[in-house]
Design a protein around this motif. Structure first.
Motif, PDB file in Angstrom:
ATOM      1  N   THR A  24       0.839  -1.190   0.000  1.00 28.80           N
ATOM      2  CA  THR A  24       0.000   0.000   0.000  1.00 28.80           C
ATOM      3  C   THR A  24       0.874   1.239   0.000  1.00 28.80           C
ATOM      4  N   ILE A  25       0.537   2.167  -0.884  1.00 30.40           N
ATOM      5  CA  ILE A  25       1.171   3.485  -0.878  1.00 30.40           C
ATOM      6  C   ILE A  25       0.076   4.449  -0.448  1.00 30.40           C
ATOM      7  N   SER A  26       0.237   5.021   0.718  1.00 36.48           N
ATOM      8  CA  SER A  26      -0.893   5.734   1.331  1.00 36.48           C
ATOM      9  C   SER A  26      -1.311   6.971   0.542  1.00 36.48           C
ATOM     10  N   ARG A  27      -0.342   7.772   0.118  1.00 36.37           N
ATOM     11  CA  ARG A  27      -0.617   8.960  -0.692  1.00 36.37           C
ATOM     12  C   ARG A  27       0.471   9.061  -1.749  1.00 36.37           C
ATOM     13  N   LEU A  28       0.077   8.850  -2.983  1.00 32.43           N
ATOM     14  CA  LEU A  28       1.052   8.809  -4.067  1.00 32.43           C
ATOM     15  C   LEU A  28       1.715  10.170  -4.276  1.00 32.43           C
ATOM     16  N   GLU A  29       3.039  10.123  -4.386  1.00 31.05           N
ATOM     17  CA  GLU A  29       3.798  11.300  -4.761  1.00 31.05           C
ATOM     18  C   GLU A  29       4.335  11.071  -6.171  1.00 31.05           C
ATOM     19  N   SER A  30       4.759  12.138  -6.804  1.00 37.96           N
ATOM     20  CA  SER A  30       5.156  12.057  -8.217  1.00 37.96           C
ATOM     21  C   SER A  30       6.249  11.017  -8.447  1.00 37.96           C
ATOM     22  N   GLU A  31       7.150  10.870  -7.482  1.00 35.35           N
ATOM     23  CA  GLU A  31       8.262   9.936  -7.656  1.00 35.35           C
ATOM     24  C   GLU A  31       7.859   8.467  -7.444  1.00 35.35           C
ATOM     25  N   ASP A  32       6.600   8.225  -7.067  1.00 38.33           N
ATOM     26  CA  ASP A  32       6.144   6.854  -6.810  1.00 38.33           C
ATOM     27  C   ASP A  32       5.608   6.167  -8.057  1.00 38.33           C
ATOM     28  N   PHE A  33       5.459   6.920  -9.146  1.00 38.82           N
ATOM     29  CA  PHE A  33       4.937   6.303 -10.363  1.00 38.82           C
ATOM     30  C   PHE A  33       6.070   5.486 -10.988  1.00 38.82           C
ATOM     31  N   ALA A  34       5.847   4.163 -11.008  1.00 35.24           N
ATOM     32  CA  ALA A  34       6.913   3.217 -11.337  1.00 35.24           C
ATOM     33  C   ALA A  34       6.290   1.829 -11.471  1.00 35.24           C
ATOM     34  N   VAL A  35       7.145   0.845 -11.678  1.00 33.78           N
ATOM     35  CA  VAL A  35       6.698  -0.547 -11.688  1.00 33.78           C
ATOM     36  C   VAL A  35       7.109  -1.190 -10.362  1.00 33.78           C
ATOM     37  N   TYR A  36       6.222  -1.992  -9.809  1.00 35.32           N
ATOM     38  CA  TYR A  36       6.461  -2.644  -8.527  1.00 35.32           C
ATOM     39  C   TYR A  36       6.419  -4.162  -8.713  1.00 35.32           C
ATOM     40  N   TYR A  37       7.411  -4.810  -8.116  1.00 39.07           N
ATOM     41  CA  TYR A  37       7.504  -6.261  -8.196  1.00 39.07           C
ATOM     42  C   TYR A  37       7.491  -6.863  -6.792  1.00 39.07           C
ATOM     43  N   CYS A  38       6.795  -7.983  -6.643  1.00 42.52           N
ATOM     44  CA  CYS A  38       6.956  -8.760  -5.421  1.00 42.52           C
ATOM     45  C   CYS A  38       7.909  -9.913  -5.709  1.00 42.52           C
ATOM     46  N   GLN A  39       8.536 -10.431  -4.673  1.00 45.62           N
ATOM     47  CA  GLN A  39       9.479 -11.530  -4.791  1.00 45.62           C
ATOM     48  C   GLN A  39       9.393 -12.389  -3.547  1.00 45.62           C
ATOM     49  N   GLN A  40       9.426 -13.694  -3.736  1.00 46.36           N
ATOM     50  CA  GLN A  40       9.506 -14.573  -2.575  1.00 46.36           C
ATOM     51  C   GLN A  40      10.924 -15.096  -2.459  1.00 46.36           C
ATOM     52  N   TYR A  41      11.450 -15.141  -1.232  1.00 43.87           N
ATOM     53  CA  TYR A  41      12.817 -15.606  -1.031  1.00 43.87           C
ATOM     54  C   TYR A  41      12.870 -16.688   0.032  1.00 43.87           C
ATOM     55  N   GLY A  42      11.741 -17.365   0.236  1.00 43.14           N
ATOM     56  CA  GLY A  42      11.703 -18.455   1.190  1.00 43.14           C
ATOM     57  C   GLY A  42      11.952 -19.808   0.580  1.00 43.14           C
ATOM     58  N   ASN A  43      11.791 -19.892  -0.720  1.00 41.36           N
ATOM     59  CA  ASN A  43      11.962 -21.167  -1.427  1.00 41.36           C
ATOM     60  C   ASN A  43      12.833 -20.966  -2.655  1.00 41.36           C
ATOM     61  N   SER A  44      13.501 -22.041  -3.065  1.00 42.23           N
ATOM     62  CA  SER A  44      14.238 -21.992  -4.321  1.00 42.23           C
ATOM     63  C   SER A  44      13.416 -22.655  -5.413  1.00 42.23           C
ATOM     64  N   PRO A  45      13.424 -22.090  -6.618  1.00 42.34           N
ATOM     65  CA  PRO A  45      14.099 -20.850  -6.977  1.00 42.34           C
ATOM     66  C   PRO A  45      13.368 -19.617  -6.466  1.00 42.34           C
ATOM     67  N   ARG A  46      14.156 -18.570  -6.175  1.00 43.46           N
ATOM     68  CA  ARG A  46      13.531 -17.293  -5.838  1.00 43.46           C
ATOM     69  C   ARG A  46      12.716 -16.874  -7.056  1.00 43.46           C
ATOM     70  N   THR A  47      11.528 -16.371  -6.864  1.00 40.94           N
ATOM     71  CA  THR A  47      10.694 -15.972  -7.997  1.00 40.94           C
ATOM     72  C   THR A  47      10.130 -14.582  -7.772  1.00 40.94           C
ATOM     73  N   PHE A  48       9.869 -13.918  -8.899  1.00 40.35           N
ATOM     74  CA  PHE A  48       9.288 -12.588  -8.906  1.00 40.35           C
ATOM     75  C   PHE A  48       7.893 -12.650  -9.511  1.00 40.35           C
ATOM     76  N   GLY A  49       7.045 -11.718  -9.096  1.00 36.67           N
ATOM     77  CA  GLY A  49       5.812 -11.504  -9.808  1.00 36.67           C
ATOM     78  C   GLY A  49       6.091 -10.786 -11.114  1.00 36.67           C
ATOM     79  N   GLN A  50       5.063 -10.652 -11.935  1.00 37.22           N
ATOM     80  CA  GLN A  50       5.251 -10.055 -13.271  1.00 37.22           C
ATOM     81  C   GLN A  50       5.234  -8.536 -13.245  1.00 37.22           C
ATOM     82  N   GLY A  51       4.897  -7.963 -12.082  1.00 37.32           N
ATOM     83  CA  GLY A  51       4.945  -6.508 -11.944  1.00 37.32           C
ATOM     84  C   GLY A  51       3.592  -5.830 -12.061  1.00 37.32           C
ATOM     85  N   THR A  52       3.461  -4.729 -11.344  1.00 40.24           N
ATOM     86  CA  THR A  52       2.306  -3.823 -11.464  1.00 40.24           C
ATOM     87  C   THR A  52       2.845  -2.438 -11.775  1.00 40.24           C
TER      88      THR A  52
END
Lengths: 119, 108
Positions: free
Chosen positions: B75-103
């Motif tokens: 959650t980004i509570s109040r977007l600022e101009s510098e927050d416009f970007a792509v966001y990825y999640c990643q899990q690092y508890g299991n191998s292989p480490r994996t990423f989401g495809q991005g938002t």
């Protein structure tokens, strides 16, 4: 200050080889969990390989047997030997440091080095 | 391999608005080993959140993470101009480490 600087990318023909380097400063590579992560043009992030502080190495299935991760402790540098390159390996390759010695998220990233596989 | 699915693919919002990004895992992520990264064009990813809810060093408190098991939220509570970007999640508890495809969070 922690810094990671990649080099070694370039244009290579299918089936060719490249060796990527990642020079580290501000911390000791051999004490950390280090990975290579790649990003194809316009695509998302893809984990490729890791070397743990104890020397164990792991690879994504799509590079297993073709790529080798290693490090030179005396140079504080991470390497990635890439053989049998394919068009689908074209990507920006980042080295990244794990937040803890045994793993964790990636808290520092280099700026990446571009690998282009094309005839 | 744990597959991470992020939604939505694109979020169109105005500065000052609240952004809610979702990351769903195909199986339980052990010990909430889930991270969020921000990536701007031409830049390397930057770690925002680790352990599902802990902010990385220097990350403003308008960024917050929550969730456990298979469902996680940034959650980004109040977007600022510098927050416009792509966001990825990643899990690092299991191998292989994996990423989401991005938002992608874009300016409306």
């Amino acid at each position: 200050e922690v810094q990671l600087v990649e080099s070694g990318g370039g244009l290579v023909q299918p089936g060719g080889s490249l060796r990527l380097s990642c020079a580290a400063s501000g911390f000791t590579v051999s004490s950390n969990y280090m990975s290579w992560v790649r990003q194809a043009p316009g695509k998302g992030l893809e984990w490729v390989s890791v070397i743990y502080n104890d020397g164990r190495t792991y690879y994504a299935d799509f590079v297993k047997g073709r790529f080798t991760i290693s490090r030179d402790n005396s140079k504080n540098t991470l390497y990635f030997q890439m053989n049998g390159l394919r068009a689908e390996d074209t990507a920006l390759y980042y080295c990244a440091r794990g937040r803890s010695s045994s793993g964790g998220p990636f808290d520092y990233w280099g700026q990446g080095t571009l690998v282009t596989v094309s005839s | 391999e744990i597959v991470l699915t992020q939604s939505p693919g694109t979020l169109s919002l105005s500065p000052g608005e609240r952004a809610t990004l979702s990351c769903r895992a195909s199986q339980n992520i052990s010990r909430s080993y889930l991270a969020w990264y921000q990536q701007k064009p031409g830049q390397a990813p930057r770690l925002l959140i680790y352990g599902a809810s802990s902010r990385a060093t220097g990350i403003p408190d308008r960024f917050s993470g929550s969730g456990s098991g298979t469902d996680f939220t940034l959650t980004i509570s109040r977007l600022e101009s510098e927050d416009f970007a792509v966001y990825y999640c990643q899990q690092y508890g299991n191998s292989p480490r994996t990423f989401g495809q991005g938002t992608k969070v874009e300016i409306k």
